[in-house]
Scaffold this motif. Structure first.
Motif, PDB file in Angstrom:
ATOM      1  N   THR A  64      -1.131  13.127 -10.558  1.00  0.00           N
ATOM      2  CA  THR A  64      -1.602  12.022  -9.727  1.00  0.00           C
ATOM      3  C   THR A  64      -0.540  10.939  -9.693  1.00  0.00           C
ATOM      4  O   THR A  64      -0.001  10.564 -10.733  1.00  0.00           O
ATOM      5  CB  THR A  64      -2.924  11.439 -10.272  1.00  0.00           C
ATOM      6  OG1 THR A  64      -3.919  12.455 -10.261  1.00  0.00           O
ATOM      7  CG2 THR A  64      -3.395  10.263  -9.434  1.00  0.00           C
ATOM      8  N   GLN A  65      -0.250  10.448  -8.500  1.00  0.00           N
ATOM      9  CA  GLN A  65       0.747   9.397  -8.312  1.00  0.00           C
ATOM     10  C   GLN A  65       0.159   8.265  -7.481  1.00  0.00           C
ATOM     11  O   GLN A  65      -0.592   8.512  -6.530  1.00  0.00           O
ATOM     12  CB  GLN A  65       1.981   9.942  -7.584  1.00  0.00           C
ATOM     13  CG  GLN A  65       2.730  11.013  -8.345  1.00  0.00           C
ATOM     14  CD  GLN A  65       3.361  10.477  -9.620  1.00  0.00           C
ATOM     15  OE1 GLN A  65       3.952   9.416  -9.632  1.00  0.00           O
ATOM     16  NE2 GLN A  65       3.203  11.222 -10.702  1.00  0.00           N
ATOM     17  N   VAL A  66       0.519   7.043  -7.835  1.00  0.00           N
ATOM     18  CA  VAL A  66       0.222   5.890  -6.994  1.00  0.00           C
ATOM     19  C   VAL A  66       1.337   5.830  -5.961  1.00  0.00           C
ATOM     20  O   VAL A  66       2.500   5.683  -6.312  1.00  0.00           O
ATOM     21  CB  VAL A  66       0.170   4.582  -7.823  1.00  0.00           C
ATOM     22  CG1 VAL A  66      -0.023   3.377  -6.905  1.00  0.00           C
ATOM     23  CG2 VAL A  66      -0.928   4.652  -8.867  1.00  0.00           C
ATOM     24  N   VAL A  67       0.975   5.968  -4.693  1.00  0.00           N
ATOM     25  CA  VAL A  67       1.991   5.992  -3.638  1.00  0.00           C
ATOM     26  C   VAL A  67       2.160   4.638  -2.963  1.00  0.00           C
ATOM     27  O   VAL A  67       3.187   4.382  -2.330  1.00  0.00           O
ATOM     28  CB  VAL A  67       1.718   7.096  -2.591  1.00  0.00           C
ATOM     29  CG1 VAL A  67       1.818   8.473  -3.232  1.00  0.00           C
ATOM     30  CG2 VAL A  67       0.357   6.911  -1.947  1.00  0.00           C
ATOM     31  N   ALA A  68       1.167   3.758  -3.083  1.00  0.00           N
ATOM     32  CA  ALA A  68       1.273   2.421  -2.500  1.00  0.00           C
ATOM     33  C   ALA A  68       0.241   1.513  -3.146  1.00  0.00           C
ATOM     34  O   ALA A  68      -0.807   1.969  -3.600  1.00  0.00           O
ATOM     35  CB  ALA A  68       1.053   2.465  -0.996  1.00  0.00           C
ATOM     36  N   VAL A  69       0.573   0.225  -3.196  1.00  0.00           N
ATOM     37  CA  VAL A  69      -0.367  -0.807  -3.642  1.00  0.00           C
ATOM     38  C   VAL A  69      -0.498  -1.794  -2.498  1.00  0.00           C
ATOM     39  O   VAL A  69       0.506  -2.331  -2.022  1.00  0.00           O
ATOM     40  CB  VAL A  69       0.126  -1.513  -4.923  1.00  0.00           C
ATOM     41  CG1 VAL A  69      -0.822  -2.635  -5.313  1.00  0.00           C
ATOM     42  CG2 VAL A  69       0.251  -0.505  -6.058  1.00  0.00           C
ATOM     43  N   LYS A  70      -1.735  -1.992  -2.029  1.00  0.00           N
ATOM     44  CA  LYS A  70      -1.979  -2.845  -0.872  1.00  0.00           C
ATOM     45  C   LYS A  70      -3.107  -3.821  -1.188  1.00  0.00           C
ATOM     46  O   LYS A  70      -4.266  -3.554  -0.871  1.00  0.00           O
ATOM     47  CB  LYS A  70      -2.330  -1.990   0.344  1.00  0.00           C
ATOM     48  CG  LYS A  70      -1.197  -1.074   0.769  1.00  0.00           C
ATOM     49  CD  LYS A  70      -1.551  -0.284   1.998  1.00  0.00           C
ATOM     50  CE  LYS A  70      -0.381   0.576   2.429  1.00  0.00           C
ATOM     51  NZ  LYS A  70      -0.677   1.350   3.615  1.00  0.00           N
ATOM     52  N   PRO A  71      -2.769  -4.942  -1.816  1.00  0.00           N
ATOM     53  CA  PRO A  71      -3.804  -5.936  -2.102  1.00  0.00           C
ATOM     54  C   PRO A  71      -4.297  -6.598  -0.821  1.00  0.00           C
ATOM     55  O   PRO A  71      -3.640  -6.527   0.216  1.00  0.00           O
ATOM     56  CB  PRO A  71      -3.088  -6.940  -3.001  1.00  0.00           C
ATOM     57  CG  PRO A  71      -1.655  -6.809  -2.644  1.00  0.00           C
ATOM     58  CD  PRO A  71      -1.451  -5.373  -2.246  1.00  0.00           C
ATOM     59  N   SER A  72      -5.454  -7.213  -0.908  1.00  0.00           N
ATOM     60  CA  SER A  72      -6.001  -7.883   0.264  1.00  0.00           C
ATOM     61  C   SER A  72      -6.489  -9.273  -0.136  1.00  0.00           C
ATOM     62  O   SER A  72      -6.454  -9.654  -1.300  1.00  0.00           O
ATOM     63  CB  SER A  72      -7.154  -7.061   0.847  1.00  0.00           C
ATOM     64  OG  SER A  72      -8.169  -6.913  -0.124  1.00  0.00           O
ATOM     65  N   GLY A  73      -6.955  -9.990   0.832  1.00  0.00           N
ATOM     66  CA  GLY A  73      -7.509 -11.318   0.580  1.00  0.00           C
ATOM     67  C   GLY A  73      -6.439 -12.272   0.081  1.00  0.00           C
ATOM     68  O   GLY A  73      -5.314 -12.270   0.538  1.00  0.00           O
ATOM     69  N   GLY A  74      -6.799 -13.090  -0.894  1.00  0.00           N
ATOM     70  CA  GLY A  74      -5.905 -14.107  -1.411  1.00  0.00           C
ATOM     71  C   GLY A  74      -4.843 -13.603  -2.352  1.00  0.00           C
ATOM     72  O   GLY A  74      -4.092 -14.391  -2.921  1.00  0.00           O
ATOM     73  N   LEU A  75      -4.751 -12.281  -2.541  1.00  0.00           N
ATOM     74  CA  LEU A  75      -3.778 -11.726  -3.483  1.00  0.00           C
ATOM     75  C   LEU A  75      -2.564 -11.108  -2.780  1.00  0.00           C
ATOM     76  O   LEU A  75      -1.674 -10.587  -3.432  1.00  0.00           O
ATOM     77  CB  LEU A  75      -4.458 -10.683  -4.376  1.00  0.00           C
ATOM     78  CG  LEU A  75      -5.678 -11.191  -5.159  1.00  0.00           C
ATOM     79  CD1 LEU A  75      -6.309 -10.062  -5.948  1.00  0.00           C
ATOM     80  CD2 LEU A  75      -5.312 -12.339  -6.060  1.00  0.00           C
ATOM     81  N   ASN A  76      -2.525 -11.188  -1.446  1.00  0.00           N
ATOM     82  CA  ASN A  76      -1.434 -10.574  -0.675  1.00  0.00           C
ATOM     83  C   ASN A  76      -0.061 -11.093  -1.053  1.00  0.00           C
ATOM     84  O   ASN A  76       0.923 -10.373  -0.952  1.00  0.00           O
ATOM     85  CB  ASN A  76      -1.637 -10.797   0.825  1.00  0.00           C
ATOM     86  CG  ASN A  76      -2.817 -10.036   1.368  1.00  0.00           C
ATOM     87  OD1 ASN A  76      -3.462  -9.278   0.661  1.00  0.00           O
ATOM     88  ND2 ASN A  76      -3.117 -10.252   2.622  1.00  0.00           N
ATOM     89  N   ASP A  77       0.015 -12.365  -1.441  1.00  0.00           N
ATOM     90  CA  ASP A  77       1.320 -12.985  -1.684  1.00  0.00           C
ATOM     91  C   ASP A  77       1.855 -12.761  -3.096  1.00  0.00           C
ATOM     92  O   ASP A  77       2.962 -13.186  -3.408  1.00  0.00           O
ATOM     93  CB  ASP A  77       1.223 -14.496  -1.425  1.00  0.00           C
ATOM     94  CG  ASP A  77       0.864 -14.791   0.021  1.00  0.00           C
ATOM     95  OD1 ASP A  77       1.252 -13.986   0.899  1.00  0.00           O
ATOM     96  OD2 ASP A  77       0.187 -15.804   0.275  1.00  0.00           O
TER      97      ASP A  77
END
Length: 161
Positions: free
Chosen positions: A98-111
């Motif tokens: 298993t591999q993490v291929v991307a991390v895509k936060p949302s909301g107020g954590l994007n920055d």
């Protein structure tokens, strides 16, 4: 979430079966745990929430990771003839990655920088805290209302950071 799997039967005979399954499972928005988040990481929203609640740091569950799991399962079962009762032997082996291929936060954590949000240990929980392989050998013997079972498991290596 996309799923892909095949389950071909390699061989089916009177007293022997063998199957080989390959799979690829893609998960979008997988739930992961964040690092300890503090003020000053680049998110004004996070800074305000921590400041307004008198909190120094916080950790969250986030729907922020995309993962891919690839694997293969092999199962061989043998059912020999015995004078009384029924006997079967099974050998099963699995290999998974298993591999993490991307991390895509949302909301107020994007920055927030990805390493500050979802660091090496959080990533390793998904990628490395599970054995890469597993094998089982078992035997079952049934006679009348009695069933006798012997089984052994072997788990492959894993790493905890």
């Amino acid at each position: 979430m996309d799923r892909g799997a095949t389950a071909p039967t390699l061989y089916t005979g009177q007293s022997l079966t063998a199957t080989l399954d390959f799979y690829l499972i893609k998960i979008d928005d997988r739930i992961v745990i964040s690092e300890q988040l503090t003020r000053g990481l680049g998110s004004a929203i996070l800074d305000d929430v921590l400041q307004n609640n008198g909190v120094q740091s916080a950790q969250f569950f986030l729907n922020a990771a995309e993962t891919e799991t690839k694997g293969v399962d092999l199962v061989i079962s043998w059912f020999p003839d015995v004078p009384q009762g029924a006997l079967d032997f099974t050998f099963a082996v699995n290999a998974t990655d298993t591999q993490v291929v991307a991390v895509k936060p949302s909301g107020g954590l994007n920055d927030i920088d990805e390493q500050d949000l979802f660091g090496e240990q959080a990533r390793s929980i998904i990628e490395e805290w599970q054995p890469a392989s597993h094998a089982i050998v078992s035997a079952n013997y049934q006679i009348h209302d009695w069933v006798f079972t012997a089984s052994t498991n072997r788990y492959g290596r894993y790493r905890v950071i």
